[in-house]
Design an enzyme around this catalytic site. Structure first.
Site: not given
Length: 170
Positions: A129, A145
């Site tokens: 992301h 992440c």
């Protein structure tokens, strides 16, 4: 130009280069070797780089932020969703560490850690992301992440599709 001015100029330029540590958005095509099919995303956490394999000898390279100590993982998965300006709900582990977090942070909010786009990964609560904290890219900063600069996630988002293989190595 006097020697004193030249030395001061060199020192100023050198100091500026040392202070500039924030990753810059600039996907580069680089030489890349590995037994990966074109279109595969390869994340090398120790390098803090993500590679999109173009052909057997080249890849597009992006700077990334990765999991901090104890939060890193390795393995093979696939992109299972693509989202623009996603809302974000903190996973249980983050809520445990930061109980004052709201249940949902709306997409587009400057407090939303997902940035302008996210691609979720199958088999877990992880994603590739963007970020609204560009200074964090290049470090060991997340709960697992893969964090990218917003211009870079926008570029990668356009190049890959749901089902793309993602290989994470240390």
């Amino acid at each position: 130009m006097s020697l004193r001015i030249a030395v001061a100029l060199v020192a100023t330029i050198g100091a500026g280069m040392l202070v500039t540590t924030e990753a810059q958005a600039r996907p580069d095509v680089v030489d890349f070797r590995g037994d990966y099919s074109p279109g595969t995303i390869v994340v090398r956490t120790n390098e803090r780089r993500l590679y999109l394999v173009v052909d057997p000898y080249h890849a597009v390279r992006y700077p990334i932020g990765v999991g901090r100590s104890g939060k890193q993982w390795a393995g093979t998965t696939q992109i299972d969703g693509k989202y623009r300006n996603p809302a974000w709900s903190p996973p249980a582990e983050i809520r445990r560490d930061k109980p004052s977090m709201p249940d949902v942070i709306p997409g587009g909010s400057p407090r939303n850690p997902m940035g302008v786009a996210a691609m979720t990964l199958a088999g877990g609560e992880y994603a590739i992301h963007g970020t609204n904290r560009p200074g964090s890219v290049g470090g060991f900063v997340s709960y697992g992440c893969i964090r990218m600069l917003n211009p870079d996630i926008t570029d990668l988002y356009q190049r890959v599709s749901v089902g793309t293989t993602v290989v994470v190595t240390r």
